[in-house]
Scaffold this active site. Structure first.
Site, mmCIF file in Angstrom:
data_model
loop_
_atom_site.group_PDB
_atom_site.id
_atom_site.type_symbol
_atom_site.label_atom_id
_atom_site.label_comp_id
_atom_site.label_asym_id
_atom_site.label_seq_id
_atom_site.Cartn_x
_atom_site.Cartn_y
_atom_site.Cartn_z
ATOM 1 N N SER A 71 0.793 -1.224 0.000
ATOM 2 C CA SER A 71 0.000 0.000 0.000
ATOM 3 C C SER A 71 0.828 1.277 0.000
ATOM 4 O O SER A 71 0.331 2.328 -0.382
ATOM 5 C CB SER A 71 -0.936 0.003 1.201
ATOM 6 O OG SER A 71 -0.185 0.031 2.397
ATOM 7 N N HIS A 115 -5.609 -4.243 -1.092
ATOM 8 C CA HIS A 115 -5.420 -3.125 -2.031
ATOM 9 C C HIS A 115 -5.438 -3.579 -3.491
ATOM 10 O O HIS A 115 -5.227 -2.770 -4.389
ATOM 11 C CB HIS A 115 -4.097 -2.396 -1.745
ATOM 12 C CG HIS A 115 -4.170 -1.507 -0.551
ATOM 13 N ND1 HIS A 115 -4.685 -0.224 -0.588
ATOM 14 C CD2 HIS A 115 -3.826 -1.719 0.736
ATOM 15 C CE1 HIS A 115 -4.635 0.315 0.614
ATOM 16 N NE2 HIS A 115 -4.114 -0.576 1.435
ATOM 17 N N LYS A 175 -12.498 -1.330 1.371
ATOM 18 C CA LYS A 175 -11.722 -0.499 0.434
ATOM 19 C C LYS A 175 -12.459 -0.444 -0.913
ATOM 20 O O LYS A 175 -13.529 0.142 -0.976
ATOM 21 C CB LYS A 175 -10.292 -1.028 0.337
ATOM 22 C CG LYS A 175 -9.557 -0.771 1.657
ATOM 23 C CD LYS A 175 -8.109 -1.190 1.660
ATOM 24 C CE LYS A 175 -7.466 -0.728 2.962
ATOM 25 N NZ LYS A 175 -6.810 -1.786 3.711
HETATM 26 C C1 PLP Z 1 -6.684 -2.222 5.100
HETATM 27 C C2 PLP Z 1 -5.917 -3.472 5.183
HETATM 28 C C3 PLP Z 1 -6.244 -4.472 6.094
HETATM 29 C C4 PLP Z 1 -7.334 -4.286 7.121
HETATM 30 O O1 PLP Z 1 -8.589 -4.322 6.525
HETATM 31 P P1 PLP Z 1 -9.862 -3.884 7.405
HETATM 32 O O2 PLP Z 1 -11.008 -4.601 6.770
HETATM 33 O O3 PLP Z 1 -9.951 -2.411 7.326
HETATM 34 O O4 PLP Z 1 -9.606 -4.359 8.795
HETATM 35 C C5 PLP Z 1 -5.537 -5.649 6.059
HETATM 36 N N1 PLP Z 1 -4.527 -5.840 5.171
HETATM 37 C C6 PLP Z 1 -4.171 -4.885 4.299
HETATM 38 C C7 PLP Z 1 -3.062 -5.134 3.325
HETATM 39 C C8 PLP Z 1 -4.849 -3.674 4.277
HETATM 40 O O5 PLP Z 1 -4.469 -2.730 3.427
#
Ligand code: PLP
Length: 397
Positions: A184, A212, A243
């Site tokens: 990310s 992502h 996301k």
């Molecule tokens: C955002 C993210 C998470 C966490 O996801 P949530 O559903 O917000 O808890 C886990 N792994 C990665 C790579 C992320 O970018």
């Protein structure tokens, strides 16, 4: 007795502030989107949400959530295995498996929980986890909660991965390679073709965190397994509904049938935490319906990312190689990243500067996240603002 620790915490907080590392929250008063309103009265373009497909406030998802509130109620007041599983939870799990070409899926409250609860139920001290050094915090926590032997390889470094696999093979019964699909902070994609070859050579499983990348990379947004044409070959995929997939709440693990079955029996964040709320589940189902109908959003996102990154490079900015919707504008200096983000906000562009410890020392940057919710006018406005501020701050000539 809240005594001495009060002063201790206050002193620590002061240190954080003095080091310039205190995180202040800007406050938004509108729904999430490409154009947002802040409580300061500013109306700005948002280039730092994980809203890759522009679905966070999509009318179809809002309606699906409302309809599901009416048909299935607000909360479940139970974990899944007691009385927290509705028909829609099973429908969403099936939809996710269909989307990724996997055998079964288990839902969690968030991907942080999915990653926290994925290793411990299936691996013991006899086994080995071989993890990319830039993997997400939730993977690191999940690994910590499991007794398996730990090996770490340098980010996307296949020579180092092979070294670690060799070492792990000396002692481990089962091995698993663990990687984010898209990292990310840089926007680089894990080299899944090579990871897959090494997994076969050293008899290791693969787990990918697609937070992502799902919805984003690959022609139809099926993620890195689509991009590298290895659908069905990966043992475990974790992801989020928070996301690209609507931006609400919810996480999942999808993959081999026996693994998912074991998680339902033993995964602690699943067994001991509340069931996903029906409205989020209903919106999730509708979102996957949309993904099945068309790749319009992916097409737009891919075009936007390509256009923005190309124009920023032409303007003279130092951009990390990216194959995703993330564009890391390298500034190297922490203060410069903060000054630039502040000036960009004045120009109506909402972005955030990242610096140590979020990124390595001396690698401060502004991370721009593209969205299918952006139109060309938004992109051009952002590029113009970056160019203006970049010249003012002598980042570019
Ligand atoms: C955002 C993210 C998470 C966490 O996801 P949530 O559903 O917000 O808890 C886990 N792994 C990665 C790579 C992320 O970018």
């Amino acid at each position: 007795m809240y005594g001495k620790i009060k002063d201790h915490l206050a002193a620590e907080l002061k240190n954080i502030k003095e080091a310039g590392l205190f995180k202040n929250e800007r406050i938004i008063k509108s729904p999430q989107g490409a154009e947002i309103a802040l409580t300061t009265g500013q109306e700005v373009l948002n280039f730092c949400a994980n809203n890759y497909l522009g679905l966070s406030n999509h009318p179809r998802l809002v309606k699906a959530a409302k309809d599901t509130l009416d048909s299935h109620g607000f909360g479940m007041s139970s974990v899944r295995f007691i009385c927290g599983c509705q028909d829609i939870h099973k429908t969403l799990e099936a939809k996710i498996a269909e989307f990724f070409g996997t055998e079964d899926t288990i839902l969690y409250a968030a991907c942080f929980d999915a990653n926290g609860g994925v290793f411990e139920p299936i691996l013991t001290e006899e086994d080995a986890i071989i993890s990319d050094s830039l993997n997400h915090a939730s993977i690191i926590d999940g690994v910590r909660l499991c007794k398996a032997q730990r090996f770490r390889f340098k980010n996307a470094d296949m020579g180092d991965l092979e070294e670690q696999l060799k070492k792990a093979s000396e002692t481990a019964r089962f091995k698993i390679i663990v990687t984010d699909g898209v990292f990310s902070m840089d926007g680089n994609v894990a080299p899944m073709d090579k990871i897959n070859e090494l997994a076969k050579k050293y008899d290791a499983m693969i787990m990918i965190d697609e937070c992502h990348s799902a919805g984003v990379v690959g022609k139809t947004g099926r993620g890195v397994t689509e991009l590298f044409d290895i659908r069905g070959e990966v043992d475990i995929i974790t992801g989020t509904l928070g996301k690209a997939f609507g931006g609400g709440i919810g996480g999942f693990t999808t993959g081999k049938k026996e693994i998912i079955e074991m998680l339902r029996q033993k995964s602690r964040p699943y067994l001991f935490s509340n069931s996903l709320i029906p409205a989020a589940v209903g919106a999730g189902i509708e979102m996957f319906n949309m993904m099945e109908e068309t790749t319009e959003l992916q097409d737009k996102l891919h075009w936007n990312s390509e256009y923005f990154i190309t124009k920023m490079k032409e303007a003279g900015f130092d951009i990390k190689p990216s194959k995703s919707a993330i564009c890391a504008v390298m500034l190297y200096d922490a203060k410069l990243s903060q000054d630039m983000a502040t000036k960009l906000l004045d120009e109506g562009i909402y972005v955030i500067g990242f610096y140590y410890p979020v990124v390595p020392k001396g690698e401060a940057r502004i991370r721009v996240q593209l969205s299918a919710g952006h139109n060309k006018e938004h992109l051009d406005k952002a590029i113009a603002a970056f160019t203006k501020v970049g010249k003012e701050l002598r980042v570019i000539k």
